[in-house]
Design a protein around this motif. Structure first.
Motif, PDB file in Angstrom:
ATOM      1  N   GLY A   1       0.647  -1.381  -0.074  1.00  0.00           N
ATOM      2  CA  GLY A   1      -0.167  -0.007   0.059  1.00  0.00           C
ATOM      3  C   GLY A   1       0.804   1.173  -0.028  1.00  0.00           C
ATOM      4  N   PHE A   2       2.094   1.255  -0.392  1.00  0.00           N
ATOM      5  CA  PHE A   2       2.973   2.509  -0.510  1.00  0.00           C
ATOM      6  C   PHE A   2       3.010   2.870  -1.846  1.00  0.00           C
ATOM      7  CE2 PHE A   2       5.835   0.023   2.916  1.00  0.00           C
ATOM      8  CZ  PHE A   2       4.826   0.377   3.981  1.00  0.00           C
ATOM      9  N   TYR A   3       3.143   4.035  -1.689  1.00  0.00           N
ATOM     10  CA  TYR A   3       3.673   4.782  -2.984  1.00  0.00           C
ATOM     11  C   TYR A   3       4.719   5.863  -2.689  1.00  0.00           C
ATOM     12  CZ  TYR A   3       4.563   7.703  -7.022  1.00  0.00           C
ATOM     13  OH  TYR A   3       5.029   8.643  -8.035  1.00  0.00           O
ATOM     14  N   ILE A   4       5.774   5.327  -2.545  1.00  0.00           N
ATOM     15  CA  ILE A   4       7.285   6.147  -2.328  1.00  0.00           C
ATOM     16  C   ILE A   4       7.991   6.215  -3.227  1.00  0.00           C
ATOM     17  CG2 ILE A   4       9.010   6.393  -0.555  1.00  0.00           C
ATOM     18  CD1 ILE A   4       7.144   4.580   1.425  1.00  0.00           C
ATOM     19  N   PRO A   5       8.332   7.387  -4.055  1.00  0.00           N
ATOM     20  CA  PRO A   5       9.219   7.600  -4.814  1.00  0.00           C
ATOM     21  C   PRO A   5      10.615   7.405  -4.392  1.00  0.00           C
ATOM     22  CG  PRO A   5       8.105   9.639  -4.368  1.00  0.00           C
ATOM     23  CD  PRO A   5       7.457   8.568  -3.646  1.00  0.00           C
ATOM     24  N   GLU A   6      11.627   7.255  -5.303  1.00  0.00           N
ATOM     25  CA  GLU A   6      13.097   7.263  -4.943  1.00  0.00           C
ATOM     26  C   GLU A   6      13.559   8.653  -4.656  1.00  0.00           C
ATOM     27  OE1 GLU A   6      14.953   5.802  -8.668  1.00  0.00           O
ATOM     28  OE2 GLU A   6      14.116   3.741  -8.263  1.00  0.00           O
ATOM     29  N   ASP A   7      14.601   8.759  -3.802  1.00  0.00           N
ATOM     30  CA  ASP A   7      15.119   9.850  -3.218  1.00  0.00           C
ATOM     31  C   ASP A   7      14.443  10.922  -2.759  1.00  0.00           C
ATOM     32  OD1 ASP A   7      17.852   8.966  -3.847  1.00  0.00           O
ATOM     33  OD2 ASP A   7      18.048  10.124  -5.555  1.00  0.00           O
ATOM     34  N   VAL A   8      13.511  10.420  -1.861  1.00  0.00           N
ATOM     35  CA  VAL A   8      12.546  11.604  -1.147  1.00  0.00           C
ATOM     36  C   VAL A   8      13.178  11.678   0.414  1.00  0.00           C
ATOM     37  CG1 VAL A   8      10.722  11.400  -2.841  1.00  0.00           C
ATOM     38  CG2 VAL A   8      10.598  10.128  -0.735  1.00  0.00           C
ATOM     39  N   PHE A   9      13.805  10.853   0.873  1.00  0.00           N
ATOM     40  CA  PHE A   9      14.168  10.648   2.185  1.00  0.00           C
ATOM     41  C   PHE A   9      15.659  10.475   2.586  1.00  0.00           C
ATOM     42  CE2 PHE A   9      13.520   6.367   2.050  1.00  0.00           C
ATOM     43  CZ  PHE A   9      12.515   5.977   1.303  1.00  0.00           C
ATOM     44  N   GLY A  10      16.012  11.021   3.897  1.00  0.00           N
ATOM     45  CA  GLY A  10      17.376  10.794   4.249  1.00  0.00           C
ATOM     46  C   GLY A  10      17.370   9.421   4.590  1.00  0.00           C
ATOM     47  N   PRO A  11      18.598   9.032   5.609  1.00  0.00           N
ATOM     48  CA  PRO A  11      18.876   7.745   5.905  1.00  0.00           C
ATOM     49  C   PRO A  11      18.107   7.718   7.203  1.00  0.00           C
ATOM     50  CG  PRO A  11      20.765   9.296   6.553  1.00  0.00           C
ATOM     51  CD  PRO A  11      19.789   9.976   5.552  1.00  0.00           C
ATOM     52  N   GLY A  12      17.638   6.532   7.754  1.00  0.00           N
ATOM     53  CA  GLY A  12      16.806   6.289   8.913  1.00  0.00           C
ATOM     54  C   GLY A  12      15.431   6.299   8.924  1.00  0.00           C
ATOM     55  N   ILE A  13      15.008   6.260   7.534  1.00  0.00           N
ATOM     56  CA  ILE A  13      13.453   6.239   7.702  1.00  0.00           C
ATOM     57  C   ILE A  13      12.689   5.001   8.424  1.00  0.00           C
ATOM     58  CG2 ILE A  13      13.329   5.080   5.305  1.00  0.00           C
ATOM     59  CD1 ILE A  13      11.212   8.163   6.264  1.00  0.00           C
ATOM     60  N   TYR A  14      11.772   5.136   8.783  1.00  0.00           N
ATOM     61  CA  TYR A  14      11.041   4.032   9.638  1.00  0.00           C
ATOM     62  C   TYR A  14       9.670   4.078   9.354  1.00  0.00           C
ATOM     63  CZ  TYR A  14       9.677   0.952  13.450  1.00  0.00           C
ATOM     64  OH  TYR A  14       9.063  -0.058  14.254  1.00  0.00           O
ATOM     65  N   ILE A  15       9.168   3.028   8.803  1.00  0.00           N
ATOM     66  CA  ILE A  15       7.659   2.677   8.536  1.00  0.00           C
ATOM     67  C   ILE A  15       7.330   1.714   9.439  1.00  0.00           C
ATOM     68  CG2 ILE A  15       5.953   2.438   6.783  1.00  0.00           C
ATOM     69  CD1 ILE A  15       7.609   3.847   4.779  1.00  0.00           C
ATOM     70  N   PRO A  16       6.644   1.703  10.312  1.00  0.00           N
ATOM     71  CA  PRO A  16       6.528   0.541  11.427  1.00  0.00           C
ATOM     72  C   PRO A  16       5.319  -0.427  11.029  1.00  0.00           C
ATOM     73  CG  PRO A  16       5.412   2.653  12.272  1.00  0.00           C
ATOM     74  CD  PRO A  16       6.419   2.763  10.939  1.00  0.00           C
ATOM     75  N   HIS A  17       4.442  -0.166   9.932  1.00  0.00           N
ATOM     76  CA  HIS A  17       3.050  -0.680   9.801  1.00  0.00           C
ATOM     77  C   HIS A  17       2.969  -0.658   8.151  1.00  0.00           C
ATOM     78  CE1 HIS A  17       2.380  -0.755  13.910  1.00  0.00           C
ATOM     79  NE2 HIS A  17       2.368   0.787  13.925  1.00  0.00           N
ATOM     80  N   PHE A  18       2.433  -1.635   7.506  1.00  0.00           N
ATOM     81  CA  PHE A  18       2.240  -1.471   6.135  1.00  0.00           C
ATOM     82  C   PHE A  18       0.943  -1.039   5.930  1.00  0.00           C
ATOM     83  CE2 PHE A  18       1.742  -6.007   6.864  1.00  0.00           C
ATOM     84  CZ  PHE A  18       0.329  -6.265   6.724  1.00  0.00           C
ATOM     85  N   GLY A  19       0.421  -0.158   4.997  1.00  0.00           N
ATOM     86  CA  GLY A  19      -0.892   0.722   4.879  1.00  0.00           C
ATOM     87  C   GLY A  19      -0.561   1.661   3.789  1.00  0.00           C
ATOM     88  N   SER A  20      -1.629   2.485   3.554  1.00  0.00           N
ATOM     89  CA  SER A  20      -1.552   3.208   2.720  1.00  0.00           C
ATOM     90  C   SER A  20      -0.408   4.513   3.369  1.00  0.00           C
ATOM     91  CB  SER A  20      -2.632   3.898   2.460  1.00  0.00           C
ATOM     92  OG  SER A  20      -2.806   5.045   1.509  1.00  0.00           O
ATOM     93  N   VAL A  21       0.646   4.646   2.387  1.00  0.00           N
ATOM     94  CA  VAL A  21       1.600   5.848   2.547  1.00  0.00           C
ATOM     95  C   VAL A  21       2.025   6.137   1.185  1.00  0.00           C
ATOM     96  CG1 VAL A  21       3.912   6.396   3.262  1.00  0.00           C
ATOM     97  CG2 VAL A  21       2.751   4.748   4.661  1.00  0.00           C
ATOM     98  N   ILE A  22       1.192   7.533   0.982  1.00  0.00           N
ATOM     99  CA  ILE A  22       1.545   8.214  -0.187  1.00  0.00           C
ATOM    100  C   ILE A  22       2.418   9.342  -0.096  1.00  0.00           C
ATOM    101  CG2 ILE A  22       0.476   9.156  -2.300  1.00  0.00           C
ATOM    102  CD1 ILE A  22      -2.128   7.557  -1.390  1.00  0.00           C
ATOM    103  N   ILE A  23       3.613   9.472  -1.081  1.00  0.00           N
ATOM    104  CA  ILE A  23       4.433  10.442  -0.918  1.00  0.00           C
ATOM    105  C   ILE A  23       4.831  11.157  -2.437  1.00  0.00           C
ATOM    106  CG2 ILE A  23       6.750  11.085  -0.253  1.00  0.00           C
ATOM    107  CD1 ILE A  23       6.582   9.071   1.914  1.00  0.00           C
ATOM    108  N   HIS A  24       4.654  12.344  -2.531  1.00  0.00           N
ATOM    109  CA  HIS A  24       4.904  13.055  -3.755  1.00  0.00           C
ATOM    110  C   HIS A  24       6.150  12.882  -4.068  1.00  0.00           C
ATOM    111  CE1 HIS A  24       4.860  16.061  -6.951  1.00  0.00           C
ATOM    112  NE2 HIS A  24       3.676  15.690  -7.247  1.00  0.00           N
ATOM    113  N   PRO A  25       6.610  12.666  -5.436  1.00  0.00           N
ATOM    114  CA  PRO A  25       7.929  12.617  -5.762  1.00  0.00           C
ATOM    115  C   PRO A  25       8.989  13.760  -5.557  1.00  0.00           C
ATOM    116  CG  PRO A  25       6.781  11.775  -7.704  1.00  0.00           C
ATOM    117  CD  PRO A  25       5.533  12.459  -6.401  1.00  0.00           C
TER     118      PRO A  25
END
Length: 190
Positions: A76-100
């Motif tokens: 349920g993720f839409y996470i494009p490449e190169d939007v976040f720095g190191p140490g990203i943490y997503i504890p649960h799956f489910g809808s996560v939508i991030i604009h590129p």
């Protein structure tokens, strides 16, 4: 990512905040007890790295991107490449939508049902050590300072310039001050 060392460092930080140990034995264990969110982030980082290497490595990177696309649909993720720095943490799956075009700093936690999107061609810039609660929406020309906690179901449409604050509500506003950020519980040197 410029080199392999940068890739490995980002993956190490991602694993650390996710509580995932790296190594051969742990990789075998994950075949039976996978950490789906961490595996997705790691695959996304590797795809980004290999696509930028050129030649046969970039073909391998595009192959990893296709696998990543299929996994993102399952999680349920839409996470494009190169939007976040190191140490990203997503504890649960489910809808996560991030604009590129959004940018998210280091050591951020993003919970399920979060939308980070565009309004009138402008996207959010989120600082380091930011905690984003379930159901939060962050849209438009918004800048979030470091060490901010965004409460569940908050709708952030205005910038937050103060660090170490808790914001919540619709529209979001500062409701408290935080003495510690969520990432201080991790010892990154271990």
């Amino acid at each position: 990512m410029k080199n392999r060392k940068t890739l490995e460092e980002k993956i190490r930080c991602d694993a650390h905040v996710a509580g995932v140990k790296l190594g051969f034995i742990q990789e075998v264990k994950r075949l039976f007890w996978p950490s789906y969110c961490f595996e997705y982030i790691r695959l996304l980082r590797k795809a980004t790295y290999y696509k930028r290497q050129g030649g046969a490595k970039s073909i391998f990177g595009y192959f990893l991107s296709v696998i990543c696309l299929h996994r993102s649909r399952a999680l349920g993720f839409y996470i494009p490449e190169d939007v976040f720095g190191p140490g990203i943490y997503i504890p649960h799956f489910g809808s996560v939508i991030i604009h590129p075009q959004s940018r998210i700093g280091a050591f951020c936690q993003i919970n399920n049902n979060v939308v980070i999107g565009q309004v009138n061609g402008k996207c959010p810039i989120i600082g380091n050590n930011v905690f984003i609660g379930s159901g939060a929406v962050i849209c438009g020309d918004v800048s979030i300072a470091d060490n901010v906690w965004i409460g569940a179901n908050a709708v952030v449409t205005k910038s937050i310039a103060e660090s170490n604050v808790l914001i919540a509500g619709s529209p979001a506003r500062i409701i408290g001050v935080r003495e510690k950020n969520w990432v201080e519980t991790f010892n990154l040197n271990s």
